[in-house]
Design an enzyme around this catalytic site. Structure first.
Site, mmCIF file in Angstrom:
data_model
loop_
_atom_site.group_PDB
_atom_site.id
_atom_site.type_symbol
_atom_site.label_atom_id
_atom_site.label_comp_id
_atom_site.label_asym_id
_atom_site.label_seq_id
_atom_site.Cartn_x
_atom_site.Cartn_y
_atom_site.Cartn_z
ATOM 1 N N ASP A 115 20.281 -57.926 77.331
ATOM 2 C CA ASP A 115 19.816 -57.726 78.703
ATOM 3 C C ASP A 115 20.720 -58.601 79.564
ATOM 4 O O ASP A 115 20.676 -59.834 79.457
ATOM 5 C CB ASP A 115 18.348 -58.147 78.830
ATOM 6 C CG ASP A 115 17.840 -58.012 80.263
ATOM 7 O OD1 ASP A 115 18.654 -57.833 81.197
ATOM 8 O OD2 ASP A 115 16.613 -58.101 80.455
ATOM 9 N N VAL A 116 21.525 -57.976 80.417
ATOM 10 C CA VAL A 116 22.553 -58.743 81.146
ATOM 11 C C VAL A 116 21.967 -59.769 82.109
ATOM 12 O O VAL A 116 22.697 -60.633 82.598
ATOM 13 C CB VAL A 116 23.528 -57.806 81.922
ATOM 14 C CG1 VAL A 116 24.341 -56.960 80.966
ATOM 15 C CG2 VAL A 116 22.797 -56.949 82.953
ATOM 16 N N TYR A 166 21.663 -50.895 96.233
ATOM 17 C CA TYR A 166 22.810 -50.535 95.378
ATOM 18 C C TYR A 166 24.122 -50.850 96.093
ATOM 19 O O TYR A 166 25.027 -51.458 95.509
ATOM 20 C CB TYR A 166 22.717 -49.055 95.008
ATOM 21 C CG TYR A 166 23.755 -48.608 93.990
ATOM 22 C CD1 TYR A 166 23.623 -48.923 92.642
ATOM 23 C CD2 TYR A 166 24.862 -47.863 94.388
ATOM 24 C CE1 TYR A 166 24.568 -48.518 91.706
ATOM 25 C CE2 TYR A 166 25.814 -47.448 93.462
ATOM 26 C CZ TYR A 166 25.664 -47.775 92.123
ATOM 27 O OH TYR A 166 26.610 -47.371 91.206
ATOM 28 N N ASP A 199 23.782 -53.437 75.020
ATOM 29 C CA ASP A 199 22.887 -52.673 75.896
ATOM 30 C C ASP A 199 21.437 -53.091 75.618
ATOM 31 O O ASP A 199 21.135 -53.634 74.564
ATOM 32 C CB ASP A 199 23.043 -51.157 75.622
ATOM 33 C CG ASP A 199 22.679 -50.295 76.832
ATOM 34 O OD1 ASP A 199 23.586 -49.667 77.399
ATOM 35 O OD2 ASP A 199 21.485 -50.263 77.223
HETATM 36 N N1 LIG Z 1 27.802 -42.169 87.293
HETATM 37 C C1 LIG Z 1 28.314 -42.345 88.495
HETATM 38 O O1 LIG Z 1 28.497 -41.378 89.253
HETATM 39 C C2 LIG Z 1 28.736 -43.726 88.957
HETATM 40 C C3 LIG Z 1 29.372 -43.831 90.198
HETATM 41 C C4 LIG Z 1 29.781 -45.092 90.642
HETATM 42 C C5 LIG Z 1 29.570 -46.206 89.855
HETATM 43 N N2 LIG Z 1 28.935 -46.070 88.654
HETATM 44 C C6 LIG Z 1 28.740 -47.296 87.889
HETATM 45 O O2 LIG Z 1 29.185 -47.104 86.557
HETATM 46 C C7 LIG Z 1 28.416 -47.910 85.667
HETATM 47 C C8 LIG Z 1 27.819 -47.047 84.568
HETATM 48 O O3 LIG Z 1 27.008 -46.050 85.168
HETATM 49 P P1 LIG Z 1 26.471 -44.779 84.368
HETATM 50 O O4 LIG Z 1 26.503 -43.657 85.318
HETATM 51 O O5 LIG Z 1 27.141 -44.682 83.062
HETATM 52 O O6 LIG Z 1 24.933 -45.232 84.186
HETATM 53 P P2 LIG Z 1 23.875 -44.937 83.021
HETATM 54 O O7 LIG Z 1 22.541 -45.183 83.615
HETATM 55 O O8 LIG Z 1 24.139 -43.614 82.380
HETATM 56 O O9 LIG Z 1 24.218 -46.085 81.966
HETATM 57 C C9 LIG Z 1 23.971 -47.430 82.295
HETATM 58 C C10 LIG Z 1 23.719 -48.216 81.029
HETATM 59 O O10 LIG Z 1 23.392 -49.554 81.412
HETATM 60 C C11 LIG Z 1 22.311 -50.003 80.612
HETATM 61 N N3 LIG Z 1 21.560 -51.069 81.255
HETATM 62 C C12 LIG Z 1 20.729 -50.963 82.332
HETATM 63 N N4 LIG Z 1 20.162 -52.167 82.583
HETATM 64 C C13 LIG Z 1 20.660 -53.034 81.660
HETATM 65 C C14 LIG Z 1 20.473 -54.412 81.420
HETATM 66 N N5 LIG Z 1 19.615 -55.153 82.142
HETATM 67 N N6 LIG Z 1 21.160 -54.981 80.404
HETATM 68 C C15 LIG Z 1 22.004 -54.239 79.631
HETATM 69 N N7 LIG Z 1 22.203 -52.936 79.802
HETATM 70 C C16 LIG Z 1 21.534 -52.343 80.812
HETATM 71 C C17 LIG Z 1 21.467 -48.746 80.409
HETATM 72 O O11 LIG Z 1 20.586 -48.898 79.296
HETATM 73 C C18 LIG Z 1 22.532 -47.683 80.207
HETATM 74 O O12 LIG Z 1 22.896 -47.558 78.849
HETATM 75 C C19 LIG Z 1 27.372 -48.613 86.541
HETATM 76 O O13 LIG Z 1 27.867 -49.879 86.904
HETATM 77 C C20 LIG Z 1 27.293 -47.724 87.763
HETATM 78 O O14 LIG Z 1 26.836 -48.400 88.898
HETATM 79 C C21 LIG Z 1 28.520 -44.864 88.188
#
Ligand SMILES: NC(=O)c1ccc[n+]([C@@H]2O[C@H](COP(=O)([O-])OP(=O)(O)OC[C@H]3O[C@@H](n4cnc5c(N)ncnc54)[C@H](O)[C@@H]3O)[C@@H](O)[C@H]2O)c1
Length: 248
Positions: A63-64, A155, A38
């Site tokens: 950083d991805v 998105y 992360d």
């Molecule tokens: N929460 C929802 O309702 C939901 C719904 C559909 C899809 N998703 C997908 O699930 C996945 C996780 O979502 P979440 O809700 O846990 O989000 P979140 O924001 O709680 O967690 C995302 C994590 O990604 C990390 N991150 C962001 N940019 C980064 C980068 N450049 N390099 C490395 N790490 C990075 C952040 O630091 C964070 O720890 C995502 O792909 C999101 O699109 C979530």
């Protein structure tokens, strides 16, 4: 009893919190060695917690969007655990804006993390995964990669891109022992959703036939299946975990 991911070595991105943390947790509990990756340093605490209960995890700042950072993460997996069998591309960012409200800068930033990050998260580790002859990539897309709404243009585009990138890659590597599948979460309780007002939250839940939000564990259980050998004949699949949101 053998745990379901015994012998697997996984990089999970965005694993410092939310769904990624849930996946790292579940994978490690099922015997995988996990690189908790992360941009946020709080990922260190996730890895510490996993290790403190006797499972295997290492935090790696990643950083991805950076090809070099991906090479470093793969090197860490090899150095710590000797191989790399599994990648979960979960890291993503969110931007609540329609077409006209999205600046070019916002667009480029979101696509860089959500789509380019997933591209690099397959391309850079691929050489090592091919060596294992039995590897799995799980890409976390979104319900918004399957259905359209208004107000989330970049998105939607990024997650639609993750969907087809996953399927095209599944086909490309079908004979090589690397399976590629994608997951489509619906409304899931994570820090990313904490900014919603009570009204916004109620409006979202009204769209979910089951009437409740999912938990990170619900998504992690799907990822666990796809990462395990139980899914040995499964590639290019799209696992929807959304409480029925996409049904109507
Ligand atoms: N929460 C929802 O309702 C939901 C719904 C559909 C899809 N998703 C997908 O699930 C996945 C996780 O979502 P979440 O809700 O846990 O989000 P979140 O924001 O709680 O967690 C995302 C994590 O990604 C990390 N991150 C962001 N940019 C980064 C980068 N450049 N390099 C490395 N790490 C990075 C952040 O630091 C964070 O720890 C995502 O792909 C999101 O699109 C979530």
């Amino acid at each position: 009893m053998t745990r379901r991911l015994e012998g697997k070595v996984a990089i999970v991105t965005g694993a410092a919190r939310g769904i990624g943390e849930g996946i790292a947790d579940r994978f490690a509990a099922e015997g995988a060695a996990v690189v908790v990756a992360d941009v946020l340093d709080i990922g260190e605490a996730v890895a510490d917690r996993i290790r403190s209960r006797g499972d295997q995890a290492t935090f790696q700042k990643l950083d991805v969007t950076s090809e070099q950072a991906w090479s470093d993460a793969v090197s860490v997996a090899l150095k710590e655990y000797g191989r790399l069998t599994t990648v979960v591309n979960n890291a993503a960012i969110f931007n609540a804006a329609g077409l006209m409200g999205t600046t070019l800068e916002d667009w480029n930033k979101l696509l860089a993390v959500n789509l380019t990050g997933t591209f690099l998260g397959m391309k850079v580790p691929m050489e090592e995964m091919l060596k294992t002859g039995n590897a799995s990539i799980v890409n976390i897309a979104s319900l918004y990669g399957l259905v359209a709404t208004t107000g989330y243009s970049a998105y939607h585009a990024s997650k639609g891109g993750v969907r087809m990138l996953s399927k095209a890659s599944a086909l490309e590597f079908a004979k090589s022992g690397v399976r590629v599948n994608s997951i489509y979460p619906g409304d899931t309780e994570t820090p990313a959703m904490e900014n919603l007002t009570e009204e916004q939250n109620a409006a979202v839940l009204a769209l979910v036939p089951m009437g409740v939000a999912g938990k990170p564990l619900d998504i992690a259980n799907g990822a666990l299946y796809l990462a395990s050998d139980e899914a040995r004949y499964v590639t290019g699949s799209e696992l929807v975990i959304d409480g029925g949101w996409s049904l109507p």
